[in-house]
Enzyme design. Structure first.
Site, PDB file in Angstrom:
ATOM      1  N   CYS A  96       4.423  11.601  83.212  1.00  0.00           N
ATOM      2  CA  CYS A  96       4.871  12.690  82.345  1.00  0.00           C
ATOM      3  C   CYS A  96       4.118  14.119  82.399  1.00  0.00           C
ATOM      4  O   CYS A  96       2.993  14.179  83.276  1.00  0.00           O
ATOM      5  CB  CYS A  96       4.808  12.290  80.810  1.00  0.00           C
ATOM      6  SG  CYS A  96       3.450  12.415  80.164  1.00  0.00           S
ATOM      7  N   CYS A 120       1.789  19.955  76.728  1.00  0.00           N
ATOM      8  CA  CYS A 120       2.466  19.129  75.601  1.00  0.00           C
ATOM      9  C   CYS A 120       1.588  18.653  74.392  1.00  0.00           C
ATOM     10  O   CYS A 120       0.414  18.500  74.524  1.00  0.00           O
ATOM     11  CB  CYS A 120       2.632  17.783  76.041  1.00  0.00           C
ATOM     12  SG  CYS A 120       3.438  16.582  75.179  1.00  0.00           S
TER      13      CYS A 120
END
Length: 570
Positions: free
Chosen positions: A434, A440
């Site tokens: 990811c 993030c």
């Protein structure tokens, strides 16, 4: 729309997200007012959450957060936008618009291909957000419902080997996506300056407070499980006869996210409800969504996904309710088999006589690097390409529909710009991560930035033990939310803290078995030491062509996960 008051509705104080959605005026909130506030680069109060329903997440660059704080500056707020591309199909003309916007208006300058079979812009600052939506809209792209408590981008098997079946499946992916979209005009009003019509709106499928939690749907064509069906709430497994799509087996209740330290959360495989005819597809999709809408847990968001609803109410009860709402009786599932889930790299000829080139994009990050000008290369190909591009759920890119007389030119450009590189190992092709840090906000450990070196280390381990031509399905996710799909890997790393991961073993190559945690909160070096030992044993003790995930279970190194609701934490 009120919830169906049945014994299966969870009673209690609703989570604050339910208040937020109820008061949002069908997802409008005060986003327009926030856009005009130039005192902050971010969105405030409820709008921080509401922009997700419009396909965006507010983020900041965590690498410079501390330095900005020292300078008495707020974090460098920006948004990540995830586009809606059912089945991941995009035209060369659209690609060139996306490429230019990323170059001109993203602080990172990149296009990111994601595990949700679409692209993301990262690092778009507040003054450019409306321009971003309007630019995409002019090309026929939006970001409606790619995040938030709605049905998200619908995935579809992307490698067009069986072209006619793929075309039909992709058409159904688009139909499902459109059918399950929010009906609110909030997106058009806020981002496209559309006429305000909120007083007449209803949400007949999603409900006025939308779904209890995010909802993911796929269409998959066996034998390729390239969309990882067990990571998703609702899956339509294409059943073909004589090269023609005749219906779907329906799988419900998959999902990979969990919460560290909370054993009421766990990854779960989807249940097979049975076979349906094509004409029942939209009715069944709607019935699954509305049943989850009405029965899903709106009290505890950690247990709000469809997988937990099935465990709480019982699979048979949920299935019966879907049949009742859809007016459909599931038939016995048709036989099918998954034999793999990776992308087929290189040239493949379709039954229409056209050719499709799949190129490997490590981590899905399309950017120009020294000696590997991926972003420029994609743009140059888009300028001459007569077919389309297909983004895969494994973060790779297919240059599809190439006439025979254009193959040489496309391949030459791909090689010149590093889109085709010699010597890429099967291990690197079978690895994925990811985004994680620095953008993030949920990231606990590195993923995308850690993966390349980690793969090199695994390549060295395989070579050391005489297995250089073999590979292991290896995935890294920076937190337990599952975006990198580590919970369907043979070796899965789940971020626990800076430089620390939980090591999971025992998934299979087909993506139909969940791995179990083998070691908790260990360092990168400890991971490599463990894999060195286990790969050494695999090399000596494996049966012929036995995959690593199957070996560690057969050898008793790890117990298989049979029923994750009951045995995942054993």
């Amino acid at each position: 729309m009120s919830q169906d008051k049945t014994p299966f509705v969870v009673e209690g104080k609703l989570s604050d997200n339910e208040r937020l959605k109820r008061e949002s005026r069908h997802l409008r909130g005060t986003i327009e007012q926030d856009l005009k506030d130039d005192l902050t680069g971010g969105f405030t109060a409820d709008n921080f959450q509401l922009i997700r329903f419009h396909g965006m997440y507010q983020q900041d660059d965590r690498d410079i957060r501390a330095e900005r704080s020292k300078q008495k500056l707020e974090p460098l707020h920006n948004v990540m936008l995830r586009a809606r591309l059912p089945g991941g199909v995009i035209t060369p003309e659209q690609w060139l618009v996306i490429d230019k916007f990323a170059e001109d208006h993203s602080i990172y300058g990149s296009i990111r291909l994601t595990t949700r079979q679409t692209f993301q812009f990262h690092g778009v600052l507040k003054p450019n957000i409306k321009l971003m939506h309007q630019t995409l809209n002019k090309t026929g792209i939006d970001s409606i419902a790619t995040a938030g408590d709605v049905n998200r981008n619908v995935l579809c098997t992307s490698n067009p080997v069986e072209s006619q079946v793929h075309v039909e499946a992709w058409e159904w992916a688009k139909k499902i996506s459109e059918h399950l979209l929010p009906k609110t005009r909030a997106y058009a009003e806020i981002w496209l300056d559309g006429e305000k019509v909120e007083s007449t709106e209803q949400e007949p499928i999603l409900g006025d407070t939308y779904l209890p939690r995010k909802f993911k749907t796929t269409v998959v064509i066996p034998p390729q499980n390239d969309v990882d069906v067990h990571a998703n709430d609702l899956n339509f497994v294409a059943i073909a006869e004589n090269g023609k799509l005749v219906g779907f087996n329906v799988l419900v209740g998959g999902g990979l996210a969990m919460t560290h330290g909370d054993q009421s959360t766990y990854p779960r495989k989807a249940d097979d409800f049975g076979f349906i005819k094509l004409e029942d597809t939209l009715a069944v999709a709607e019935a699954v969504v509305t049943t989850q809408r009405d029965w899903g847990n709106r009290v505890n968001r950690k247990n709000a996904k469809t997988k937990y609803t099935l465990e709480r109410v019982g699979v048979d009860n949920f299935k019966a309710e879907v049949e009742k709402r859809a007016g459909v009786t599931f038939k016995t599932s048709k036989p099918y088999e998954f034999t793999g889930r990776g992308d087929r790299f290189g040239w493949v000829e379709g039954i229409d006589g056209k050719f499709h080139l799949t190129v490997f994009i490590e981590n899905g990050r399309i950017l120009d690097y020294p000696g590997k000008t991926l972003k420029t290369g994609c743009a140059e190909i888009a300028k001459i390409h007569q077919g389309d591009f297909r983004l895969t759920a494994n973060q790779n890119l297919i240059i599809a529909g190439v006439p025979a007389d254009q193959k040489a030119a496309i391949e030459a450009l791909a090689k010149r710009h590093g889109l085709i590189q010699p010597g890429v190992s099967q291990q690197r092709l079978d690895s994925m991560a990811c985004v994680s840090l620095p953008t993030c906000p949920l990231a606990m450990a590195e993923a995308e930035r850690y993966l390349p070196d980690a793969v090199t280390d695994i390549e060295n381990i395989l070579s050391k033990h005489g297995l250089a031509s073999d590979s292991i399905i290896f995935r890294v996710t920076g937190c337990p939310n599952g975006c990198g799909r580590a919970m369907l890997a043979e070796v899965g790393l789940v971020g626990k803290g800076p430089g620390k991961y939980n090591l999971h073993l025992g998934g299979n190559r087909e993506g139909t078995r969940i791995p179990r945690m083998y070691q908790e909160n260990i360092s990168e070096q400890e991971i490599l030491d463990t894999l060195d030992e286990l790969v050494g044993r695999w090399a000596k003790e494996r049966n012929e062509r036995e995959a690593f995930g199957d070996y560690v279970i057969r050898a008793g190194i790890i117990k298989p996960v049979v029923d994750s609701a009951r045995d995942f934490y054993e």
